[in-house]
Design a protein around this motif. Sequence first.
Motif, PDB file in Angstrom:
ATOM      1  N   LEU A 122      -0.899   8.358  12.108  1.00 58.64           N
ATOM      2  CA  LEU A 122       0.006   7.464  11.383  1.00 58.64           C
ATOM      3  C   LEU A 122       1.431   8.007  11.410  1.00 58.64           C
ATOM      4  O   LEU A 122       1.677   9.152  11.041  1.00 58.64           O
ATOM      5  CB  LEU A 122      -0.454   7.291   9.933  1.00 58.64           C
ATOM      6  N   GLN A 123       2.374   7.148  11.837  1.00 59.02           N
ATOM      7  CA  GLN A 123       3.774   7.574  11.953  1.00 59.02           C
ATOM      8  C   GLN A 123       4.680   6.900  10.924  1.00 59.02           C
ATOM      9  O   GLN A 123       5.705   7.476  10.541  1.00 59.02           O
ATOM     10  CB  GLN A 123       4.290   7.263  13.356  1.00 59.02           C
ATOM     11  N   ASN A 124       4.308   5.703  10.489  1.00 53.61           N
ATOM     12  CA  ASN A 124       5.147   4.953   9.549  1.00 53.61           C
ATOM     13  C   ASN A 124       4.299   4.398   8.415  1.00 53.61           C
ATOM     14  O   ASN A 124       3.350   3.643   8.664  1.00 53.61           O
ATOM     15  CB  ASN A 124       5.842   3.802  10.280  1.00 53.61           C
ATOM     16  N   LEU A 125       4.646   4.751   7.191  1.00 55.92           N
ATOM     17  CA  LEU A 125       3.903   4.297   6.017  1.00 55.92           C
ATOM     18  C   LEU A 125       4.872   3.717   4.999  1.00 55.92           C
ATOM     19  O   LEU A 125       5.767   4.402   4.513  1.00 55.92           O
ATOM     20  CB  LEU A 125       3.123   5.455   5.399  1.00 55.92           C
ATOM     21  N   LEU A 126       4.688   2.437   4.688  1.00 53.78           N
ATOM     22  CA  LEU A 126       5.559   1.754   3.728  1.00 53.78           C
ATOM     23  C   LEU A 126       4.790   1.514   2.437  1.00 53.78           C
ATOM     24  O   LEU A 126       3.859   0.710   2.404  1.00 53.78           O
ATOM     25  CB  LEU A 126       6.054   0.423   4.298  1.00 53.78           C
ATOM     26  N   LEU A 127       5.197   2.224   1.391  1.00 50.38           N
ATOM     27  CA  LEU A 127       4.569   2.098   0.082  1.00 50.38           C
ATOM     28  C   LEU A 127       5.643   1.806  -0.973  1.00 50.38           C
ATOM     29  O   LEU A 127       5.583   2.305  -2.093  1.00 50.38           O
ATOM     30  CB  LEU A 127       3.815   3.384  -0.278  1.00 50.38           C
ATOM     31  N   LEU A 183       8.520   5.348  -0.401  1.00 47.32           N
ATOM     32  CA  LEU A 183       7.792   5.554  -1.646  1.00 47.32           C
ATOM     33  C   LEU A 183       8.522   4.881  -2.805  1.00 47.32           C
ATOM     34  O   LEU A 183       9.685   4.499  -2.690  1.00 47.32           O
ATOM     35  CB  LEU A 183       7.643   7.052  -1.942  1.00 47.32           C
ATOM     36  N   GLY A 184       7.850   4.799  -3.940  1.00 42.73           N
ATOM     37  CA  GLY A 184       8.461   4.238  -5.136  1.00 42.73           C
ATOM     38  C   GLY A 184       9.300   5.281  -5.851  1.00 42.73           C
ATOM     39  O   GLY A 184       9.697   6.298  -5.273  1.00 42.73           O
ATOM     40  N   LYS A 185       9.540   5.069  -7.132  1.00 49.67           N
ATOM     41  CA  LYS A 185      10.376   5.973  -7.913  1.00 49.67           C
ATOM     42  C   LYS A 185       9.679   7.302  -8.174  1.00 49.67           C
ATOM     43  O   LYS A 185       8.465   7.358  -8.355  1.00 49.67           O
ATOM     44  CB  LYS A 185      10.751   5.329  -9.240  1.00 49.67           C
TER      45      LYS A 185
END
Length: 343
Positions: free
Chosen positions: A257-262, A290-292
């Motif tokens: 995995l190279q790109n992770l959008l959370l 990531l989120g806050k």
Amino acid sequence: SDVYKRQAEYGVVEFKFSSEVVVDQEFEKLIQDVLKTCQKVKISGFNSHRKFIVDLFLSKHHKFNDLDLSWNWVSRDDLSLITDPLKTNSTITILNMGGHSEMEGVDQWSEVVRLNTALTSLNLASTCLGYHWTKGFTDVLKVNTTLKHLNLDSAGVFSDGAEDFAEVLKVNSTLETLTLSCDSLNQGAAAIGEALKVNSALKTLDLGFNDIGSNSRSIAEALKTNSTLQTLNLMYNSIKGEEAELFAEALKTNSTLQNLLLDDIQLGSAGQQAFAECLKINSTLKSLNLGKSSDEGGQAIAEALRINSSLVELKLGADNWSSTTKELFQELSKAKPTLKISF
């Protein structure tokens, strides 16, 4: 004609039809000449000259392989004008039919996917097709060996439809990109996670904006064993707490995995520490959203990034950070100028 020819030099031509356009033999010859050099065609105003457009662009073979018919509001009755010639068309490999919110026609599209052997990319985003159509469509996808990219963003797949697509992913060895964002998948996402454990072809999966929540657990678990997925979009899915920790834990062993959008993930204290620890170990991830993060979590992530050698882009929310934490990231930006950090 000069405008079309100049566009053709760049490989992309947009034909804007309307009731005021005279489609005589001279105009047809002009288009034929332009089509000799372009690779991509975009058509607007389809409803003004349906038959002429279909006869010229779909029923005849040309050099171009990319056709964009998006946002033309093709009616249910006129859909067969497009799908019938597509069943045997052998030159168009990329087709964008997105934006037809009044369009139905699962049977037509199922037949296109079953019979057409040239299409590698199909965009049916924002078509409001709904779950009632997915079963027949997914049955065809199980045996299709040519389609690599499928976009069903906002197509109304829903939870039951997601389960049908999970069955596709278990047996299909061709599909590389699947977009099911804004499709109200909910618990159906859990089935997709299970399918990812055995799928060996998919490289990009977009499940953003689906209110998946705790159903993301199976997707996190799948990342421990999946060895092909490179990009995963799970933004704005009400993922929080323990699920966040599961994703961080999976990234410790995942090497593809190279790109992770959370984006908007609710990390929590434990989740922030978990991601900090995984960033010290993971050497594959290039982009992470990531989120806050709290002041303490931000510091932990900043320290981890000093060790991490692969990440080139990080999006991280700052929740009441102290000057100390802000300084850590400022120093990090200087020390690692190739690492792009946005807050």
